[in-house]
Design an enzyme around this catalytic site. Structure first.
Site, PDB file in Angstrom:
ATOM      1  CB  SER A  88     -24.101  -8.887  52.244  1.00  0.00           C
ATOM      2  OG  SER A  88     -24.773 -10.105  52.480  1.00  0.00           O
ATOM      3  CE1 TYR A 140     -28.225 -12.604  58.066  1.00  0.00           C
ATOM      4  CE2 TYR A 140     -27.292 -12.583  55.867  1.00  0.00           C
ATOM      5  CZ  TYR A 140     -28.240 -12.150  56.769  1.00  0.00           C
ATOM      6  OH  TYR A 140     -29.209 -11.263  56.373  1.00  0.00           O
ATOM      7  CB  THR A 175     -27.200 -10.017  60.699  1.00  0.00           C
ATOM      8  OG1 THR A 175     -26.500  -9.059  59.918  1.00  0.00           O
ATOM      9  CG2 THR A 175     -28.690  -9.881  60.469  1.00  0.00           C
ATOM     10  CE  LYS A 198     -27.776  -4.679  59.007  1.00  0.00           C
ATOM     11  NZ  LYS A 198     -28.841  -5.588  58.606  1.00  0.00           N
ATOM     12  CG  HIS A 226     -32.900  -7.922  57.924  1.00  0.00           C
ATOM     13  ND1 HIS A 226     -32.039  -8.764  58.556  1.00  0.00           N
ATOM     14  CD2 HIS A 226     -32.688  -8.120  56.592  1.00  0.00           C
ATOM     15  CE1 HIS A 226     -31.344  -9.456  57.648  1.00  0.00           C
ATOM     16  NE2 HIS A 226     -31.729  -9.069  56.444  1.00  0.00           N
TER      17      HIS A 226
HETATM   18  C1  FNR Z   1     -30.800  -6.445  53.160  1.00  0.00           C
HETATM   19  N1  FNR Z   1     -30.347  -6.432  54.475  1.00  0.00           N
HETATM   20  C2  FNR Z   1     -29.361  -7.309  54.854  1.00  0.00           C
HETATM   21  N2  FNR Z   1     -28.898  -7.301  56.136  1.00  0.00           N
HETATM   22  C3  FNR Z   1     -27.912  -8.127  56.510  1.00  0.00           C
HETATM   23  O1  FNR Z   1     -27.508  -8.087  57.661  1.00  0.00           O
HETATM   24  N3  FNR Z   1     -27.351  -8.996  55.608  1.00  0.00           N
HETATM   25  C4  FNR Z   1     -27.759  -9.078  54.326  1.00  0.00           C
HETATM   26  O2  FNR Z   1     -27.249  -9.859  53.539  1.00  0.00           O
HETATM   27  C5  FNR Z   1     -28.819  -8.220  53.921  1.00  0.00           C
HETATM   28  N4  FNR Z   1     -29.297  -8.270  52.649  1.00  0.00           N
HETATM   29  C6  FNR Z   1     -30.261  -7.379  52.255  1.00  0.00           C
HETATM   30  C7  FNR Z   1     -30.691  -7.393  50.934  1.00  0.00           C
HETATM   31  C8  FNR Z   1     -31.621  -6.457  50.503  1.00  0.00           C
HETATM   32  C9  FNR Z   1     -32.059  -6.462  49.073  1.00  0.00           C
HETATM   33  C10 FNR Z   1     -32.161  -5.510  51.412  1.00  0.00           C
HETATM   34  C11 FNR Z   1     -33.161  -4.466  50.954  1.00  0.00           C
HETATM   35  C12 FNR Z   1     -31.744  -5.518  52.723  1.00  0.00           C
HETATM   36  C13 FNR Z   1     -30.816  -5.395  55.425  1.00  0.00           C
HETATM   37  C14 FNR Z   1     -29.957  -4.144  55.292  1.00  0.00           C
HETATM   38  O3  FNR Z   1     -28.677  -4.356  55.820  1.00  0.00           O
HETATM   39  C15 FNR Z   1     -30.562  -2.949  56.041  1.00  0.00           C
HETATM   40  O4  FNR Z   1     -30.868  -3.331  57.353  1.00  0.00           O
HETATM   41  C16 FNR Z   1     -31.821  -2.377  55.368  1.00  0.00           C
HETATM   42  O5  FNR Z   1     -31.752  -2.511  53.978  1.00  0.00           O
HETATM   43  C17 FNR Z   1     -32.015  -0.921  55.719  1.00  0.00           C
HETATM   44  O6  FNR Z   1     -33.205  -0.445  55.255  1.00  0.00           O
HETATM   45  P1  FNR Z   1     -33.391   0.371  53.867  1.00  0.00           P
HETATM   46  O7  FNR Z   1     -32.313   1.419  53.793  1.00  0.00           O
HETATM   47  O8  FNR Z   1     -33.301  -0.636  52.774  1.00  0.00           O
HETATM   48  O9  FNR Z   1     -34.765   0.931  54.014  1.00  0.00           O
END
Ligand code: FNR
Length: 371
Positions: A106, A129, A155, A230, A254
């Site tokens: 991330s 980001y 993202t 994404k 997300h």
């Molecule tokens: C995320 N996700 C996410 N996506 C992204 O593009 N940058 C980020 O910094 C984050 N940070 C993040 C933190 C936490 C705690 C969660 C739960 C999710 C989204 C992540 O990449 C992904 O899309 C989802 O987590 C997928 O779903 P599941 O496997 O958590 O159900």
């Protein structure tokens, strides 16, 4: 108690973590309808297994953007992993590398791109980001490239942060002993406390709401790395992403943390796959907790999946060993699903191996009332 599936780590993480941290990891946006739906939708897809096929050898390996990995199960970017465990992103990077798969780091990691690269070899993607200050973005992308990251996951579903009510109630903010390490030297590594969610305020201050398709093109002028878009959920955006030079698409909502009442990603997947017309690979994340889920995504045309929460929950429970175990359990379940469905390699997994609730019934003729 012995852990026998990925979902069990959530309860352990809940016991171990401060409430503010657990809630940040676990929550979805608003009514959390999509959060439930990301799981529920998988249960509306059933198997049509084939029998009496020699499944003594199963090959789960695949290639993503030209990189060979041991299985189509990869790690999604999740922010601030050192809140879960002191080793945070290092542990995740090592576990992914040991499993022979890809980790996505991330932008908001609590370890920098250089630090993660220094954990050892491994195929890694960098999630981006886009900040209002484009010099920050250009510098960061250059650093990721130099640190050996192989692709950018851009993202596109976060011009503003989704309304996560637990974070508002908890006044969520990054604990003061941690920083968003990639931004430390740029004076953007700290998160202030706010009257609501500290992260929502940070996003409002720093993230560029004007982000548009022309920026996907701009990104290609500052990096040679392939760009995965994404956060795509529709055929329309898939076509524009392909036209805009995306190297791949990640169907993602997300983890149900942005717009509530969007469909489960597994429900949106087929529309995107059809629109992509095989021109770029399509991946999925959201609610994948079982090997059967991985199989269903591949049967609907995904080239691979990513997991988010299982990583932070297992990290909280057992550090690197936990993440390794999550990857191992999913690998074993997926292998078993392939064997019991009569598939020996990923290319043998077809749409005919599943039936979804939106398919016309195959076994029963449609009832037509006689007049
Ligand atoms: C995320 N996700 C996410 N996506 C992204 O593009 N940058 C980020 O910094 C984050 N940070 C993040 C933190 C936490 C705690 C969660 C739960 C999710 C989204 C992540 O990449 C992904 O899309 C989802 O987590 C997928 O779903 P599941 O496997 O958590 O159900």
């Amino acid at each position: 108690m012995e852990i026998t599936n990925v979902s069990e780590y959530e309860a352990i993480a809940k016991q171990k973590l401060p409430k503010m941290v657990f809630d940040y990891y676990a929550s979805g946006a608003e009514d959390q309808w999509t959060l439930q739906e990301n799981r529920n939708a998988f249960s509306r897809i059933l198997f049509r297994p084939r029998i009496l096929i020699d499944v003594s050898k199963i090959d789960m390996s695949t290639t993503v953007l030209g990189f060979k990995i041991s299985m189509p199960i990869m790690i999604a970017p999740t922010a601030m992993q050192k809140m879960a465990h002191p080793e945070g992103e290092y542990a995740t990077a090592r576990a992914a590398s040991a499993a022979g798969t890809i980790m996505t780091l991330s932008s908001w990691a609590t370890s920098s791109v250089e630090e993660v690269a220094s954990t050892g070899p491994g195929i890694r993607f960098f999630q981006l980001y886009v900040y209002k200050d484009r010099n920050v973005v250009a510098q960061l992308v250059r650093r990721a490239e130099r640190a050996g990251f192989k692709a950018i996951a851009l993202t596109v579903d976060t011009p503003r942060l989704g309304r996560r009510e637990a974070d508002i109630k908890n006044r969520f903010t990054l604990p003061p002993f941690l920083t968003l390490k990639n931004f430390e030297g740029l004076d953007l590594g700290k998160m202030d406390k706010a009257d609501d969610s500290g992260l929502a305020s940070y996003v409002a201050g720093q993230i560029d709401r004007t982000l548009s398709w022309k920026d996907v093109k701009w990104l290609q002028t500052i990096t040679k790395l392939p760009i995965l878009v994404k956060g795509v959920l529709t055929a329309e955006d898939t076509r524009i992403a392909v036209q805009s030079g995306a190297a791949g698409i990640i169907v993602s909502n997300h983890g149900a943390r942005q717009l509530d009442y969007v469909p489960a990603t597994i429900s949106a997947l087929e529309e995107v796959v059809k629109a992509a017309q095989g021109r770029v690979p399509v991946f999925l994340d959201g609610g994948v907790r079982r090997g059967t889920d991985v199989f269903k995504a591949l049967a609907l045309g995904a080239s691979g999946i990513f997991i988010g929460r299982p990583v932070v929950f297992s990290l909280a429970a057992e550090g690197e060993a936990g993440v390794r175990k999550v990857l191992q359990m999913l690998r074993e379940e997926f292998e078993l699903t392939m064997a019991l469905s009569g598939c020996r390699s990923l290319k043998e997994i077809t749409r005919d191996h599943i039936v979804a609730d939106w398919d016309t019934p195959r076994t029963q003729p449609r009832y037509t009332p006689r007049l």
